[in-house]
Design an enzyme around this catalytic site. Sequence first.
Site, PDB file in Angstrom:
ATOM      1  N   TYR A 101       0.861  -1.187   0.000  1.00 28.84           N
ATOM      2  CA  TYR A 101       0.000   0.000   0.000  1.00 28.84           C
ATOM      3  C   TYR A 101       0.896   1.234   0.000  1.00 28.84           C
ATOM      4  CZ  TYR A 101      -3.096   3.717   1.399  1.00 28.84           C
ATOM      5  OH  TYR A 101      -3.782   4.899   1.426  1.00 28.84           O
ATOM      6  N   GLU A 189      -3.399   7.506  -4.264  1.00 27.17           N
ATOM      7  CA  GLU A 189      -3.210   6.224  -3.583  1.00 27.17           C
ATOM      8  C   GLU A 189      -2.983   5.099  -4.586  1.00 27.17           C
ATOM      9  OE1 GLU A 189      -5.976   4.984  -0.140  1.00 27.17           O
ATOM     10  OE2 GLU A 189      -6.658   3.802  -1.845  1.00 27.17           O
TER      11      GLU A 189
END
Length: 377
Positions: A101, A189
């Site tokens: 992530y 993101e």
Amino acid sequence: MKLHEYQSKQIFSRYGIPVPAGKVAASADEARQAADEIGCPVVIKSQVLVGGRGKAGGIKLARSVREAEELASQILSMDIKGLPVRKVLVDPAANIEQEIYLGITNDRAARRPVFMASAAGGVDIEEVARTTPEKIIKVHIDPLLGLRDYQARDIAIGIDLPKEYWKQFGEICRGLWRAYMECDATLAEINPLVILKEQSLMALDGKMALDDNALFRHPELAEMRDLDEEAPAETEARKYGLSFIKLDGQIGCMVNGAGLAMTTMDIVKLFGGEPANFLDIGGGAGADKVAAAMRIILSDKNVKAILFNVFGGITRCDEVARGILAALAEVKPAIPMIVRLVGTNAEEGRKLLADANMITADTLADAARKSVAAAGA
Ligand code: GDP
Ligand code: MN
């Protein structure tokens, strides 16, 4: 404004972040063609402005062109968390070794952007954040200095990234940082950023949110807005320059000024009601704006009463009252309306409204109490 995955990945790619060479399709037929051109296996990915598509069944692997067509047809008929799927992204399938992530957002408390990263990326990142927050590392960035090389290294070390990937990871971090800053984003993101079996990094998913207040600086990004995905009331509000946010209550609030609108919502709650919306009609709102605002509020079937709270400073109360009357003539709402007018020419304003069957109130508390009573009746 939220961007679709395919749009976010287009932007990432401009900033040197490796992404799969995918194609967008709006029909099963287009998806079959895309799969044929890309070469199977491919991944069929629903494009909706909501997270957790994988878990909702909106992301499927197709081993053949025929399977790609079938799965695309299936996914294009789905609703994901209430949003109909109108497009799919057809991406070449990746051989995943590890899912990481990596994201940037604004940390309001720290008053600066923050990089977040975790070795445990992928579809369970929310679970990781809840149960083992220590597995998510955070690095704050000074907006004037920008991302420093040592900070990218700190992130790599923090997620135990093998050293052979540090250089590429640094480039991806810098690309993501530039994309975030130059697009005036509030979120950028990559989840997952994957280590491929082929020993390189690639952004398999992308998500960006842009600051609406900065969109005027980015006409090419503003054009990416997907009107299909937006609540019609919000599209309408933007057209008239109204700041509108729909909420779940029964009392429609029409207020001039953002601070006063927030206060109005608080007081409605204090008296036991729930606001149906946040709405700032802005200074100098004329009849057309008031009418548009009224239509927008009334398009919500939950609304049982409308509370007008207007402080006439630069805009005079009698002008606002005329605006309300003109709007009433046009919209003719069938629900109770409560109005509190204070400020320049308030007396004249109230006189104008007295004949219009509106409930007038002297104080904000009085207006809130009357609105809650009217909505409950
Ligand atoms: P999200 O669920 O909305 O976040 O959608 P993602 O694009 O992140 O996809 C969800 C998951 O699907 C990823 O975490 C991967 O595990 C898997 N996935 C996505 N693309 C591929 C791919 O090309 N190959 C493989 N094997 N898995 C993929
Ligand atoms: Mn994802």
